[in-house]
Design a protein around this motif. Structure first.
Motif, PDB file in Angstrom:
ATOM      1  N   VAL A  37       0.852  -1.196   0.000  1.00  0.00           N
ATOM      2  CA  VAL A  37       0.000   0.000   0.000  1.00  0.00           C
ATOM      3  C   VAL A  37       0.886   1.245   0.000  1.00  0.00           C
ATOM      4  CG1 VAL A  37      -1.767   1.295   1.242  1.00  0.00           C
ATOM      5  CG2 VAL A  37      -1.804  -1.216   1.269  1.00  0.00           C
ATOM      6  N   ILE A  38       0.632   2.159  -0.937  1.00  0.00           N
ATOM      7  CA  ILE A  38       1.389   3.404  -1.005  1.00  0.00           C
ATOM      8  C   ILE A  38       0.442   4.582  -0.823  1.00  0.00           C
ATOM      9  CG2 ILE A  38       2.917   4.843  -2.406  1.00  0.00           C
ATOM     10  CD1 ILE A  38       3.785   2.354  -3.899  1.00  0.00           C
ATOM     11  N   LEU A  39       0.718   5.404   0.167  1.00  0.00           N
ATOM     12  CA  LEU A  39      -0.058   6.613   0.430  1.00  0.00           C
ATOM     13  C   LEU A  39       0.822   7.817   0.112  1.00  0.00           C
ATOM     14  CD1 LEU A  39      -2.516   8.154   1.604  1.00  0.00           C
ATOM     15  CD2 LEU A  39      -1.436   7.921   3.860  1.00  0.00           C
ATOM     16  N   VAL A  40       0.405   8.629  -0.851  1.00  0.00           N
ATOM     17  CA  VAL A  40       1.189   9.792  -1.262  1.00  0.00           C
ATOM     18  C   VAL A  40       0.520  11.056  -0.734  1.00  0.00           C
ATOM     19  CG1 VAL A  40       2.221  11.033  -3.198  1.00  0.00           C
ATOM     20  CG2 VAL A  40       1.854   8.559  -3.357  1.00  0.00           C
ATOM     21  N   LEU A  41       1.216  11.762   0.117  1.00  0.00           N
ATOM     22  CA  LEU A  41       0.723  13.017   0.666  1.00  0.00           C
ATOM     23  C   LEU A  41       1.386  14.146  -0.122  1.00  0.00           C
ATOM     24  CD1 LEU A  41       1.024  12.139   4.460  1.00  0.00           C
ATOM     25  CD2 LEU A  41      -0.988  11.937   2.999  1.00  0.00           C
ATOM     26  N   VAL A  42       0.637  14.716  -1.067  1.00  0.00           N
ATOM     27  CA  VAL A  42       1.184  15.772  -1.915  1.00  0.00           C
ATOM     28  C   VAL A  42       1.017  17.110  -1.210  1.00  0.00           C
ATOM     29  CG1 VAL A  42       1.074  16.919  -4.158  1.00  0.00           C
ATOM     30  CG2 VAL A  42       0.656  14.450  -3.990  1.00  0.00           C
ATOM     31  N   GLU A  43       2.113  17.778  -0.980  1.00  0.00           N
ATOM     32  CA  GLU A  43       2.109  19.041  -0.243  1.00  0.00           C
ATOM     33  C   GLU A  43       1.206  20.091  -0.895  1.00  0.00           C
ATOM     34  OE1 GLU A  43       2.704  21.756   2.522  1.00  0.00           O
ATOM     35  OE2 GLU A  43       3.805  19.867   2.680  1.00  0.00           O
ATOM     36  N   SER A  44       0.323  20.671  -0.108  1.00  0.00           N
ATOM     37  CA  SER A  44      -0.490  21.840  -0.495  1.00  0.00           C
ATOM     38  C   SER A  44      -1.270  21.658  -1.785  1.00  0.00           C
ATOM     39  CB  SER A  44       0.413  23.085  -0.622  1.00  0.00           C
ATOM     40  OG  SER A  44       1.094  23.340   0.579  1.00  0.00           O
ATOM     41  N   LEU A  45      -1.735  20.460  -2.063  1.00  0.00           N
ATOM     42  CA  LEU A  45      -2.496  20.237  -3.300  1.00  0.00           C
ATOM     43  C   LEU A  45      -3.963  20.593  -3.067  1.00  0.00           C
ATOM     44  CD1 LEU A  45      -2.709  19.346  -6.192  1.00  0.00           C
ATOM     45  CD2 LEU A  45      -2.878  16.969  -5.422  1.00  0.00           C
ATOM     46  N   SER A  46      -4.377  21.709  -3.629  1.00  0.00           N
ATOM     47  CA  SER A  46      -5.746  22.188  -3.445  1.00  0.00           C
ATOM     48  C   SER A  46      -6.693  21.523  -4.434  1.00  0.00           C
ATOM     49  CB  SER A  46      -5.793  23.709  -3.639  1.00  0.00           C
ATOM     50  OG  SER A  46      -7.122  24.162  -3.714  1.00  0.00           O
ATOM     51  N   SER A  47      -7.831  21.093  -3.938  1.00  0.00           N
ATOM     52  CA  SER A  47      -8.821  20.442  -4.796  1.00  0.00           C
ATOM     53  C   SER A  47      -9.381  21.400  -5.842  1.00  0.00           C
ATOM     54  CB  SER A  47      -9.964  19.878  -3.951  1.00  0.00           C
ATOM     55  OG  SER A  47     -10.628  20.930  -3.264  1.00  0.00           O
TER      56      SER A  47
END
Length: 228
Positions: free
Chosen positions: A15-25
């Protein structure tokens, strides 16, 4: 069918969880004034997976966001769990995954691993490995794409998978892994995007335009992640 399900359940996926910095929807599935998409590659992935169009953020600070993502709890309004409660067991995701035979690994593109006590706190919450694969820009070789707060996302992803391929402990244990990644390219103040990578604002006039310029790098790097 029941037998097939039980057999398939024995093979536990990585399982890979990528937390992308400051990615606004706001910039997902959105076009710039010239008609080009801000995040074309990310948008192309939406139809290939499970997509949540409404997600409620609990913080605008990296450390608090990581706490919420890993521990499933609302972070402190004032203070930081990592700094104020560094050894308290918050019963976070790595604890559950360890019971299922997983090795939990955290890697970040920011070179100061223990900023906000991140390194020590995540170890206390059950992460097994936090290898240092990136350094601050003044410590990186001159030919490394490093600007703003750290190494460029695409270079980070390549380093991540090099680490996985050469990680002797993973090879010996042969356990499934939970891998959490924290990027840095799109961290404020969003300055320093290499001119050759800028698509939308060649001469940015404000923070928003600088931020939008980082999104192209973020989006292109996600394709590198998937390829790797």
């Amino acid at each position: 069918l029941e037998s097939a399900y039980k057999n398939s359940a024995k093979v536990k996926p990585n399982v890979i969880l990528v937390l992308v910095e400051s990615l606004s929807s706001y910039f997902i599935q959105t076009k710039a004034p010239d008609g080009t998409e801000y995040m074309p590659y990310f948008n192309s992935l939406i139809s290939q997976g499970l997509y949540f169009s409404r997600h409620y953020s609990v913080s605008v600070q990296t450390t608090r966001g990581q706490f919420a993502a890993f521990c499933g709890k609302i972070p402190l309004y004032q203070g930081l769990e990592a700094a104020d409660y560094p050894t308290h067991d918050f019963d976070c995701l790595p604890r559950y995954l360890k019971k299922e035979g997983y090795t939990s690994i955290f890697m970040q593109a920011f070179g100061k691993q223990n900023f906000d006590n991140t390194h020590d706190f995540l170890l206390s919450q059950g992460f097994d490995q936090i290898p240092q694969i990136a350094h601050t820009c003044d410590q990186e070789p001159a030919d490394v794409p490093c600007w703003n707060w750290g190494i460029q996302d695409d270079d980070f992803y390549r380093r991540v998978f090099h680490e996985l391929k050469t990680n002797e402990k993973l090879a010996v244990d042969k356990k499934p892994f939970f891998l959490a990644l924290a990027t840095i390219t799109s961290h404020m103040p969003f300055k320093g995007t290499p001119e050759k990578l800028i698509v939308h604002f060649k001469q940015p006039h404000n923070r928003l335009e600088n931020y939008v310029n980082t999104l192209t790098v973020v989006d292109n790097s996600l394709e590198v992640l998937i390829e790797e």
